[in-house]
Write a protein that holds these residues in place. Structure first.
Motif, short mmCIF file in Angstrom:
data_model
loop_
_atom_site.label_atom_id
_atom_site.label_comp_id
_atom_site.label_asym_id
_atom_site.label_seq_id
_atom_site.Cartn_x
_atom_site.Cartn_y
_atom_site.Cartn_z
N LEU A 90 0.82 -1.21 0.00
CA LEU A 90 0.00 0.00 0.00
C LEU A 90 0.86 1.26 0.00
N ILE A 91 1.99 1.19 0.69
CA ILE A 91 2.87 2.36 0.76
C ILE A 91 3.60 2.57 -0.56
N LEU A 92 4.12 1.47 -1.14
CA LEU A 92 4.93 1.58 -2.35
C LEU A 92 4.10 1.84 -3.60
N ASP A 93 2.86 1.37 -3.62
CA ASP A 93 2.04 1.51 -4.83
C ASP A 93 0.62 1.94 -4.43
N SER A 94 0.54 3.12 -3.87
CA SER A 94 -0.75 3.59 -3.36
C SER A 94 -1.74 3.87 -4.50
N LYS A 95 -1.24 4.24 -5.70
CA LYS A 95 -2.14 4.53 -6.81
C LYS A 95 -2.93 3.30 -7.22
N THR A 96 -2.26 2.13 -7.27
CA THR A 96 -2.96 0.88 -7.61
C THR A 96 -4.00 0.55 -6.55
N ALA A 97 -3.65 0.77 -5.28
CA ALA A 97 -4.59 0.49 -4.20
C ALA A 97 -5.83 1.39 -4.30
N LEU A 98 -5.59 2.68 -4.56
CA LEU A 98 -6.72 3.61 -4.67
C LEU A 98 -7.60 3.26 -5.87
N SER A 99 -6.96 2.91 -6.98
CA SER A 99 -7.72 2.56 -8.18
C SER A 99 -8.57 1.30 -7.94
N GLY A 100 -7.97 0.27 -7.32
CA GLY A 100 -8.71 -0.95 -7.02
C GLY A 100 -9.84 -0.71 -6.05
N CYS A 101 -9.59 0.15 -5.06
CA CYS A 101 -10.63 0.46 -4.08
C CYS A 101 -11.80 1.18 -4.74
N ARG A 102 -11.49 2.14 -5.63
CA ARG A 102 -12.57 2.84 -6.34
C ARG A 102 -13.38 1.88 -7.20
N GLU A 103 -12.68 0.97 -7.89
CA GLU A 103 -13.38 -0.01 -8.71
C GLU A 103 -14.28 -0.91 -7.86
N GLY A 104 -13.77 -1.30 -6.68
CA GLY A 104 -14.57 -2.14 -5.79
C GLY A 104 -15.80 -1.43 -5.28
N VAL A 105 -15.65 -0.17 -4.88
CA VAL A 105 -16.80 0.61 -4.40
C VAL A 105 -17.82 0.80 -5.53
N THR A 106 -17.32 1.10 -6.74
CA THR A 106 -18.22 1.26 -7.89
C THR A 106 -18.98 -0.03 -8.18
N LEU A 107 -18.27 -1.16 -8.12
CA LEU A 107 -18.92 -2.44 -8.36
C LEU A 107 -20.00 -2.71 -7.31
N CYS A 108 -19.70 -2.38 -6.05
CA CYS A 108 -20.68 -2.60 -4.98
C CYS A 108 -21.92 -1.73 -5.20
N LEU A 109 -21.71 -0.46 -5.56
CA LEU A 109 -22.83 0.46 -5.72
C LEU A 109 -23.67 0.15 -6.95
N ASN A 110 -23.01 -0.27 -8.03
CA ASN A 110 -23.71 -0.47 -9.30
C ASN A 110 -24.26 -1.88 -9.49
N VAL A 111 -23.60 -2.88 -8.88
CA VAL A 111 -23.98 -4.27 -9.15
C VAL A 111 -24.32 -5.04 -7.88
N VAL A 112 -23.40 -5.07 -6.92
CA VAL A 112 -23.54 -5.98 -5.78
C VAL A 112 -24.73 -5.60 -4.90
N ILE A 113 -24.79 -4.34 -4.47
CA ILE A 113 -25.88 -3.93 -3.57
C ILE A 113 -27.25 -4.00 -4.25
N PRO A 114 -27.42 -3.47 -5.47
CA PRO A 114 -28.74 -3.58 -6.11
C PRO A 114 -29.21 -5.01 -6.33
N SER A 115 -28.26 -5.92 -6.61
CA SER A 115 -28.67 -7.29 -6.92
C SER A 115 -28.82 -8.16 -5.69
N LEU A 116 -28.11 -7.86 -4.60
CA LEU A 116 -28.11 -8.76 -3.44
C LEU A 116 -28.90 -8.22 -2.25
N PHE A 117 -28.89 -6.90 -2.03
CA PHE A 117 -29.49 -6.38 -0.80
C PHE A 117 -30.97 -6.74 -0.64
#
Length: 334
Positions: free
Chosen positions: A20-47
């Motif tokens: 996380l320290i050495l490659d924070s950009k990849t971590a931030l990008s993956g986190c944003r993708e995960g949050v987007t996936l949850c908001l657009n796909v996971v929560i609407p389909s599962l909640f």
């Protein structure tokens, strides 16, 4: 053993912090993708399914299904608990595991039956199959075949899985906690794992996965996280191979889905779920391989003759391991 486990856990956490320290950009990008996936796909389909699965499971527990009694007896499902399969089939991962845990918590299932049912009551939901997976294939017929393979594999596991008994499900004891709190808690756990695995896949893709061939990258991604593996199927040119890999991904569910199921399964022992999903993925690969050889045109088939025999050898190995080390008895004749 405990000390070694703690050392491994500490080492993994330390490596994660360094990454996380050495490659924070990849971590931030993956986190944003995960949050987007949850908001657009996971929560609407599962909640909605999480909200409804608890009262639906409680309502269905104790309700018998005489029209399919022979099938459910063969699966070793206690009489009156047949509806749990329906909830798992329609709700998708990991609603099936939550439904079994709800039935056990409410007193409808005993612990032995609940842990056994974890092995074959967790399915990929129709919304995921027909919404996301179908887009990876040239026609709707492929996805219907995949769904048939998926369900048939689970039925075969239920028939073969040890520990069958003739118990009858009890009437639920009543409401078990606040419905919305339980649904939100389960949804938060699922989204947490989705985001973590998106970050992990971001690091692996940047550092290691580019060394593998296209098929290897998709295979690794699908074993680790189901959604990413399914989306990657379009990169595989051979439709037969795409069909077989898709069946395997849906059957196993991926490590991420496994951890999601562990999160909602409560105090039930998780090894039965894991063994069941390994068998589900293995059987799905076998059935899909045989099916694609029969229905696909010659240029679209995936042909590698040793595969079915090698995979077949894995099935008795899994069952033998379980029967040797497990506490449950061998299946009794029904």
């Amino acid at each position: 053993m405990k000390k070694k486990t703690e050392i491994v856990r500490l080492s993994v956490c330390a490596l994660g912090m360094i990454a996380l320290i050495l490659d924070s950009k990849t971590a931030l990008s993956g986190c944003r993708e995960g949050v987007t996936l949850c908001l657009n796909v996971v929560i609407p389909s599962l909640f909605p399914f999480f909200v409804l699965s608890v009262p639906l499971t409680q309502c269905l527990c104790g309700v018998r299904a005489p029209f399919a009694s022979a099938l459910f007896r063969g699966l070793g499902v206690p009489s009156g608990c047949e509806g749990i399969l329906l909830v798992g089939l329609l709700g998708g991962y990991p609603v099936g595991a939550q439904s079994v845990e709800t039935a056990w918590r409410s007193g409808c299932l005993d612990r032995k039956s609940a842990e056994r049912m974890l092995a074959f009551t967790s399915f990929a939901g129709p919304s995921f199959l027909f919404g996301m997976t179908a887009a990876c294939f040239p026609g709707k017929g492929y996805i219907w075949l995949l769904w048939a393979v998926h369900i048939l594999s689970a039925i075969l596991i239920g028939w073969c899985y040890p520990g069958k008994n003739d118990t009858v499900g009890n009437t639920p004891a009543g409401k078990q906690g606040d419905l919305m709190v339980r649904a939100v808690s389960a949804m938060a756990k699922v989204c947490g794992w989705v985001i973590v695995f998106r970050v992990l896949l971001g690091f692996l893709t940047r550092w290691f996965l580019w060394l593998l061939p296209e098929e290897g990258q998709v295979l690794f991604s699908g074993i680790l996280e189901l959604t990413n593996g399914i989306l990657g199927l379009e990169r595989i040119q051979n439709v037969g191979l795409r069909f077989v890999m898709g069946a395997g991904f849906l059957g196993f569910g991926g490590v991420c889905v496994t951890l999601q199921a562990f999160s909602v399964a409560g105090a039930l022992r998780k090894r039965h779920y894991l063994i069941g999903k390994l068998l589900h993925g293995t059987l799905s690969v076998i059935l899909a391989y045989l099916l694609q050889a029969a229905v696909f045109p010659g240029q679209l088939r995936w042909s590698i003759s040793p595969l079915p025999f090698l995979v077949c050898l894995m099935i008795p190995g899994f069952l033998y391991l379980f029967r040797k080390k497990g506490r449950y008895s061998r299946p009794v004749p029904v």
